[in-house]
Design a protein around this motif. Structure first.
Motif, short mmCIF file in Angstrom:
data_model
loop_
_atom_site.label_atom_id
_atom_site.label_comp_id
_atom_site.label_asym_id
_atom_site.label_seq_id
_atom_site.Cartn_x
_atom_site.Cartn_y
_atom_site.Cartn_z
N ASP A 413 16.27 31.04 9.43
CA ASP A 413 17.29 30.62 8.85
C ASP A 413 18.34 30.14 9.92
OD1 ASP A 413 16.37 31.48 6.72
OD2 ASP A 413 17.83 32.96 6.17
N LEU A 414 18.28 30.65 11.26
CA LEU A 414 19.21 30.11 12.18
C LEU A 414 18.87 28.79 12.69
CD1 LEU A 414 21.60 30.52 14.18
CD2 LEU A 414 19.76 31.68 15.90
N TRP A 415 17.61 28.64 13.19
CA TRP A 415 17.14 27.29 13.49
C TRP A 415 16.98 26.18 12.48
CZ3 TRP A 415 11.53 26.72 15.98
CH2 TRP A 415 11.58 25.66 17.13
N CYS A 416 16.98 26.47 11.20
CA CYS A 416 17.49 25.43 10.26
C CYS A 416 18.68 24.99 10.05
CB CYS A 416 16.78 26.01 8.71
SG CYS A 416 15.05 26.20 8.50
N GLN A 417 19.47 26.00 10.09
CA GLN A 417 20.98 25.54 10.29
C GLN A 417 21.47 25.01 11.28
OE1 GLN A 417 22.91 26.70 7.25
NE2 GLN A 417 24.20 24.92 8.41
N ILE A 418 21.08 25.09 12.49
CA ILE A 418 21.21 24.54 13.77
C ILE A 418 20.82 23.16 13.66
CG2 ILE A 418 20.68 24.28 16.33
CD1 ILE A 418 20.66 27.34 16.45
N LEU A 419 19.64 22.86 13.16
CA LEU A 419 19.20 21.31 12.76
C LEU A 419 20.09 20.77 11.79
CD1 LEU A 419 16.89 19.23 13.29
CD2 LEU A 419 15.56 20.01 11.59
N ALA A 420 20.40 21.21 10.83
CA ALA A 420 21.43 20.85 9.78
C ALA A 420 22.59 20.57 10.57
CB ALA A 420 21.44 21.60 8.42
N ASP A 421 23.20 21.16 11.46
CA ASP A 421 24.46 20.81 11.83
C ASP A 421 24.36 19.98 12.75
OD1 ASP A 421 25.55 22.97 10.42
OD2 ASP A 421 25.35 24.50 11.54
N ALA A 422 23.12 19.81 13.58
CA ALA A 422 23.11 18.96 14.83
C ALA A 422 22.82 17.74 14.54
CB ALA A 422 22.09 19.60 15.73
N SER A 423 22.01 17.53 13.14
CA SER A 423 21.61 16.29 12.85
C SER A 423 22.69 15.59 11.72
CB SER A 423 20.28 16.47 12.06
OG SER A 423 20.23 16.96 10.75
N GLY A 424 23.22 16.61 11.04
CA GLY A 424 24.24 16.03 9.99
C GLY A 424 23.50 15.74 8.61
N LEU A 425 22.27 16.22 8.63
CA LEU A 425 21.42 16.28 7.44
C LEU A 425 21.10 17.63 6.88
CD1 LEU A 425 18.95 13.66 8.74
CD2 LEU A 425 20.93 13.08 7.41
N PRO A 426 20.81 17.73 5.39
CA PRO A 426 20.51 18.82 4.80
C PRO A 426 18.93 19.08 5.30
CG PRO A 426 21.37 17.23 3.42
CD PRO A 426 21.33 16.54 4.38
N VAL A 427 18.59 20.42 5.38
CA VAL A 427 17.31 20.67 5.62
C VAL A 427 16.87 21.59 4.61
CG1 VAL A 427 15.91 22.05 7.08
CG2 VAL A 427 17.91 20.74 8.29
N MET A 428 15.94 21.41 3.83
CA MET A 428 15.16 22.05 2.81
C MET A 428 13.84 22.62 3.36
SD MET A 428 16.09 19.60 -0.49
CE MET A 428 16.12 18.10 0.37
N ARG A 429 13.47 23.71 2.97
CA ARG A 429 12.35 24.40 3.59
C ARG A 429 11.18 24.50 2.48
NH1 ARG A 429 13.93 30.29 4.46
NH2 ARG A 429 14.83 29.58 6.40
N SER A 430 10.14 24.08 2.76
CA SER A 430 9.25 23.90 2.00
C SER A 430 8.38 25.32 1.58
CB SER A 430 7.83 22.92 2.41
OG SER A 430 6.72 23.09 1.61
N ASN A 431 7.90 25.73 0.52
CA ASN A 431 7.37 27.02 0.17
C ASN A 431 5.80 26.89 0.72
OD1 ASN A 431 6.25 25.65 -1.64
ND2 ASN A 431 6.74 27.23 -3.42
#
Length: 509
Positions: A413-431
């Motif tokens: 979760d931390l890495w996905c949130q960092i990527l969203a904040d750093a890129s300014g783009l929503p990150v959705m996780r595939s199941n």
């Protein structure tokens, strides 16, 4: 019995997975087999070609032992890219295959562009000069082991080699051939210009098929080895990177997948060919179109290395270490208290294409803790991805407006949130844990006639998402400041790094 399953056969670097999927993309059965690789000399990475077939047959056999084979409508291959071998007239490998990890062709990465032109190679193949494409190993063999290509009746990558064992035909997917760097991307054909420049010939390479097309049928001999029914169609899939894209439904406009795996690979889809140093161009697992792909050679590989080599913790005996580090890193602020990590432990592909690049940990003080360094690494990779996405968006006709995260790192979760904040783009996780196998299965489903197109198959089979990470406006602003600092670091150190690498390569004096 009406067939209701397709198999995605994913032959990756150290393991092969065969997974049977239904028309909704649900995994019904799977088989796995590991494959050893060898490192006979510094910079050489090889694999016995027979291992490609042994692992494929074993994993397929596990699936066919678990389900009624009459349910299997078709099979398609996803494969490790840029790995190939030479074969004699009887289909036997003349020596082990060389892998995408191989670095023996460093001299040819310099000499071949000097002879042909770096921009010419890039325009034809869609890939700037780099260690990874097979093109430079073809040149290496012509110069250093000329008897091998001279004797060869065929040279084929993993997809082509497995297709030959399964169907008896030397055929392959255009989306597996093009990562080799031997394809004329604009025309969808082998490039005689590049192939002849490295001492080989087009007539000794497999015939090309688009993803979703039938390359042949399972032979009686292959059926005995795998448990599949003879006559089962084999459908063209492609390279595992592009298959992972289709397995995360990258064909949706505005989407980029980001595979937080051993390497960090991201791509978006476009129907018009383009080439640019911000990405390498690959054929999509679709009836037409391309993937504009950024690639960082070290992702979770580097995370594991950091934990094992710098923190002196063995994740195998202490699997909880990653959770501990996530907690510690979450307590570190944006910018990791001033620690910056440039993740070029295995050189740099996009955007600098510098095979001699080295990793950097900058800004350390005696007050820093391992949580700071760990966060600095996650941030460094995220900032690299943010830079790459922005560069691709500037070229692509369809701007990227969100990510779908796949791969082992996407569970953080931390890495996905960092990527969203750093890129300014929503990150959705595939199941989908096995996006490459699923992408191949989408091609198989189209080839079996279940869907009118691979895009239709991906919508039905690979459209399942779980979890969404939206950019935090305050954090996004801080990361914009950090990115402005980060992007200046490597250009400022490039010449210094080259001097250091030359010194280290000179040995003790």
């Amino acid at each position: 019995m009406t067939p209701d399953l397709v198999i995605g056969l994913d032959s990756s670097t150290t393991a092969t997975k065969a997974i049977a999927f239904d028309a909704a993309g649900r995994a019904v059965a799977e088989g796995r087999a590991t494959m050893p690789l060898s490192n006979p000399q510094a910079g050489w990475f090889e694999q016995e070609v027979e291992e490609w077939w042994r692992a494929a047959a074993a994993s397929l056999s596990a699936v066919t032992s678990a389900v009624d084979v009459r349910r299997i409508a078709a099979v398609a291959i996803s494969n490790q890219r840029e790995s190939y071998a030479y074969f004699d007239r009887d289909g036997h490998a003349l020596r082990p295959g060389t892998l995408w990890l191989d670095e023996r062709s460093r001299p040819q990465v310099a000499s071949l562009p000097a002879r042909i032109g770096a921009e010419r190679i890039h325009a034809i193949s869609g890939k700037p000069p780099d260690l990874t494409p097979c093109l430079y190993r073809f040149a290496w063999f012509a110069e250093n082991m000329p008897a091998i290509p001279e004797r060869a009746a065929m040279a084929a990558e993993v997809h082509g080699a497995l297709t030959h064992r399964l169907t008896g035909h030397w055929r392959t997917s255009i989306a597996s051939a093009d990562p080799m760097g031997l394809l004329d991307m604009a025309h969808g054909a082998w490039s005689a210009e590049l192939i002849e420049a490295v001492g080989f010939s087009v007539d000794r390479l497999p015939s090309l098929f688009r993803p979703g097309e039938t390359t042949g049928c399972i032979t009686a001999e292959a059926a005995r080895a795998t448990g599949l029914l003879a006559g089962t169609p084999l459908i063209a899939g492609g390279g595992d990177g592009q298959c992972a894209g289709t397995g995360s439904n990258v064909l949706v406009p505005g989407r980029a997948y980001v595979n937080l795996g051993t390497a960090v690979v991201s791509g978006n889809y476009d129907t018009v060919y383009a080439h640019h140093r911000a990405f390498r161009t690959m054929n999509a697992i679709a009836e037409q179109g391309f993937i504009f792909e950024s690639c960082l050679r070290t992702g979770t590989f580097l995370v594991d290395w950091l934990v094992r080599e710098l923190f002196n913790v063995d994740p195998k005996t202490q699997p909880g270490i990653f959770r501990e580090l996530e907690v510690e890193a979450a307590k570190s602020p944006i910018g990791a208290n001033g620690v910056t990590v440039v993740p070029y432990w295995s050189g740099c592909m996009t955007p600098y294409w510098d095979a001699g690049a080295r990793g950097i940990v900058a800004g350390l003080t005696s007050s820093h803790r391992r949580g700071d360094v760990y966060r600095g690494l996650l941030e460094g990779i995220a900032l690299e991805q943010a830079m790459g996405t922005r560069a691709i968006s500037a070229v692509s006709r369809v701007p990227i407006d969100h990510y779908v995260a796949i791969g082992g790192g996407s569970s953080s979760d931390l890495w996905c949130q960092i990527l969203a904040d750093a890129s300014g783009l929503p990150v959705m996780r595939s199941n989908t844990a096995e996006a490459s196998a699923l992408g191949a299965a989408c091609a198989a489903a189209k080839g079996a006639g279940w869907f009118g197109s691979i895009a239709d198959a991906a919508n039905a089979m690979a459209g399942h998402l779980t979890g969404r990470f939206d950019p935090n406006p305050a954090a996004q602003g801080r990361y914009a400041e950090l990115l402005a600092i980060y992007r200046d670091l490597w250009p400022a150190l490039t010449a210094w790094n080259a001097r250091l690498a030359a010194f280290a390569g000179g040995g003790a004096r």
